[in-house]
Design a protein around this motif. Structure first.
Motif, short mmCIF file in Angstrom:
data_model
loop_
_atom_site.label_atom_id
_atom_site.label_comp_id
_atom_site.label_asym_id
_atom_site.label_seq_id
_atom_site.Cartn_x
_atom_site.Cartn_y
_atom_site.Cartn_z
N TRP A 142 0.87 -1.17 0.00
CA TRP A 142 0.00 0.00 0.00
C TRP A 142 0.91 1.22 0.00
CZ3 TRP A 142 -2.00 2.54 4.92
CH2 TRP A 142 -2.97 3.51 4.63
N GLU A 143 0.57 2.24 -0.78
CA GLU A 143 1.46 3.39 -0.89
C GLU A 143 0.70 4.72 -0.75
OE1 GLU A 143 4.66 4.90 -4.09
OE2 GLU A 143 4.74 2.78 -3.56
N PRO A 144 0.33 5.08 0.50
CA PRO A 144 -0.34 6.37 0.70
C PRO A 144 0.67 7.52 0.76
CG PRO A 144 -0.09 5.26 2.79
CD PRO A 144 0.45 4.33 1.74
N ARG A 145 0.22 8.70 0.45
CA ARG A 145 1.05 9.89 0.61
C ARG A 145 0.88 10.42 2.02
NH1 ARG A 145 3.84 11.81 -3.34
NH2 ARG A 145 3.28 11.40 -5.48
N VAL A 146 1.98 10.84 2.61
CA VAL A 146 1.96 11.44 3.94
C VAL A 146 2.56 12.83 3.76
CG1 VAL A 146 2.77 11.27 6.31
CG2 VAL A 146 2.28 9.19 5.02
N GLY A 147 1.74 13.83 3.80
CA GLY A 147 2.25 15.18 3.54
C GLY A 147 2.39 15.39 2.03
N ARG A 148 3.18 16.39 1.68
CA ARG A 148 3.29 16.80 0.28
C ARG A 148 4.21 15.89 -0.55
NH1 ARG A 148 5.12 22.62 -1.94
NH2 ARG A 148 4.56 22.17 -4.07
#
Length: 187
Positions: free
Chosen positions: A89-95
């Protein structure tokens, strides 16, 4: 292959030596199927077929007279199918930071007899009528095991990444565990 063996019996101390060549062959076929349309989650089923064989000729030790070994030729082989899945799973954390947790699990089965043994005799006894050879067996490997890899990677935009992973092989007679970590910096 060059080998040495130290013999200590009472006040007798000898060192034997032997040199021989061995042939080793490997083969691997691997394939997988990715589940389509899962967005930031990737799921992949995979399978592997691994084959390995070792062919060792006979050899004779020297250096300890009758205490040296005369060893017979042997071969050992392994055919191991592996079936499993890999998900991440590859979510973005911040920008610009991405975190990628992942899990990989599989079953591995040994489907051929894989002897790990050495058969020989003391070279001083081979001329005697009715001499006996002996066999020394290695450790017994598990025929079935679960392979597990889990961990996470963190990507810091174009600046670098870091990871921490656990790898394990679990069975009813043995277990192997490993942890690895790393940092990559781009400039």
């Amino acid at each position: 292959m060059d080998t040495t063996r130290d013999i200590h019996v009472g006040s007798i101390e000898r060192r034997t030596a032997a040199g021989y060549s061995a042939d080793q062959y490997f083969g691997l076929v691997k394939g997988g199927w990715s589940v389509p349309g899962t967005g930031r989650v990737s799921v992949k089923a995979y399978g592997e077929l691994r084959y390995a064989t070792l062919l060792r000729p006979s050899f004779d030790e020297t250096g300890a007279a009758g205490g040296s070994l005369s060893v017979l030729a042997t071969d050992s082989s392994s055919f191991r199918p592996i079936v499993g899945f890999h998900t991440a799973w590859e979510p973005r954390v911040g920008r610009s930071v991405r975190v990628r947790p992942e899990l990989k699990a599989a079953w591995s089965g040994e489907s051929t007899y894989r002897p790990s043994e050495l058969t020989g005799a003391l070279s001083g006894s081979t001329w005697l009528q009715g001499f006996q050879r002996f066999t020394v067996a290695g450790t017994t490997e598990a025929r079935n095991r679960m392979l597990l890899t889990t961990g996470a990677s963190v990507f810091f935009g174009d600046h670098g990444s870091a990871f921490l992973m656990y790898d394990g092989a679990l069975s009813d007679i043995e277990s192997q565990h490993g942890v690895s970590a790393g940092v990559r910096v781009n400039w």
